[in-house]
Scaffold this motif. Structure first.
Motif, PDB file in Angstrom:
ATOM      1  N   GLY A 134       0.482  -1.313   0.370  1.00  0.00           N
ATOM      2  CA  GLY A 134       0.050   0.452  -0.210  1.00  0.00           C
ATOM      3  C   GLY A 134       1.005   1.378   0.039  1.00  0.00           C
ATOM      4  N   ALA A 135       1.725   1.523   0.657  1.00  0.00           N
ATOM      5  CA  ALA A 135       3.077   2.404   1.222  1.00  0.00           C
ATOM      6  C   ALA A 135       3.084   3.264  -0.159  1.00  0.00           C
ATOM      7  CB  ALA A 135       4.076   2.095   2.307  1.00  0.00           C
ATOM      8  N   HIS A 136       3.655   0.912  -0.800  1.00  0.00           N
ATOM      9  CA  HIS A 136       4.736   1.187  -2.509  1.00  0.00           C
ATOM     10  C   HIS A 136       4.143   2.330  -3.894  1.00  0.00           C
ATOM     11  CE1 HIS A 136       6.475   0.260  -6.489  1.00  0.00           C
ATOM     12  NE2 HIS A 136       7.876   0.267  -5.588  1.00  0.00           N
ATOM     13  N   ALA A 137       2.295   1.768  -2.990  1.00  0.00           N
ATOM     14  CA  ALA A 137       1.636   2.089  -4.207  1.00  0.00           C
ATOM     15  C   ALA A 137       0.984   3.687  -4.071  1.00  0.00           C
ATOM     16  CB  ALA A 137       0.475   1.433  -4.067  1.00  0.00           C
ATOM     17  N   THR A 138       0.964   4.622  -3.078  1.00  0.00           N
ATOM     18  CA  THR A 138       1.403   5.817  -3.329  1.00  0.00           C
ATOM     19  C   THR A 138       2.618   6.402  -3.455  1.00  0.00           C
ATOM     20  OG1 THR A 138       3.199   6.499  -1.344  1.00  0.00           O
ATOM     21  CG2 THR A 138       0.436   5.640  -0.985  1.00  0.00           C
ATOM     22  N   GLY A 139       3.267   5.665  -4.253  1.00  0.00           N
ATOM     23  CA  GLY A 139       4.306   6.468  -5.546  1.00  0.00           C
ATOM     24  C   GLY A 139       5.738   7.444  -4.381  1.00  0.00           C
TER      25      GLY A 139
END
Length: 190
Positions: A134-139
């Motif tokens: 989820g954190a990675h998906a934020t960019g």
């Protein structure tokens, strides 16, 4: 670290925060259980913790609705519980970060894979399968591997970042942050 923790999610109780005041042993924490209690509940909701309220001394219960129901006891657990109850010893399901109900797109545990090798259904909590995607998906996430924190950099009484060494090259790097979270554990950590 969350790959190795066994998913047991217990809370420190009021006595654990003030051992010197209670027993003249150790030292008192600069805060108490009442200050941390709401944060325990926030984490329990986020990661998905099972269990029931027990009312045991120094083992704080979560507010109603925070914990998921514990898994159905297995045969050996039923037999052990019956034996302990004959000895008037209370038996309680451990609070564990293993889902028994769906949570944020994660399925309840179906005992389908070996938990110690990572949960393919994301039913048990570990940061690598639950938080990092989820954190990675934020960019807004940068992952630095082979980094061993050498020190926490301070600005007065507050942490402002860390200095780490690349374990392969031996070079030191400094990273500043608005928050520093130390998640050290007994494995691979000093």
């Amino acid at each position: 670290r969350t790959n190795h923790w066994g998913r047991v999610a217990l809370r420190f109780g009021p006595y654990d925060f003030k051992p010197f005041t209670r027993d003249s042993l150790g030292f008192d924490w600069p805060l108490d259980y009442n200050e941390i209690g709401p944060w325990y509940e926030r984490v329990e909701r986020l990661i998905g913790v099972t269990g029931t309220p027990h009312g045991y001394e120094n083992s704080p219960d979560s507010a109603p609705g925070v914990l998921q129901p514990p898994p159905t006891p297995r045969a050996h657990e039923i037999l052990l519980a019956a034996a302990f109850e004959k000895l008037n010893m209370p038996v309680a399901a451990v609070h564990a970060a293993v889902l028994t109900r769906p949570l944020n797109g994660r399925a309840p545990c179906s005992y389908a894979t070996q938990c110690t090798r990572g949960c393919s259904s994301r039913s048990n909590f570990q940061s690598t399968t639950v938080l990092i995607p989820g954190a990675h998906a934020t960019g807004n996430l940068t992952i630095v591997t082979d980094a061993l924190v050498e020190k926490v950099d301070m600005s007065g009484p507050r942490a402002k970042g860390v200095t780490y060494v690349n374990r392969k090259t031996g070079t030191f790097h400094t990273v500043e942050s608005g928050a520093v979270v130390l998640a050290a554990g007994a494995f691979s950590s000093v």
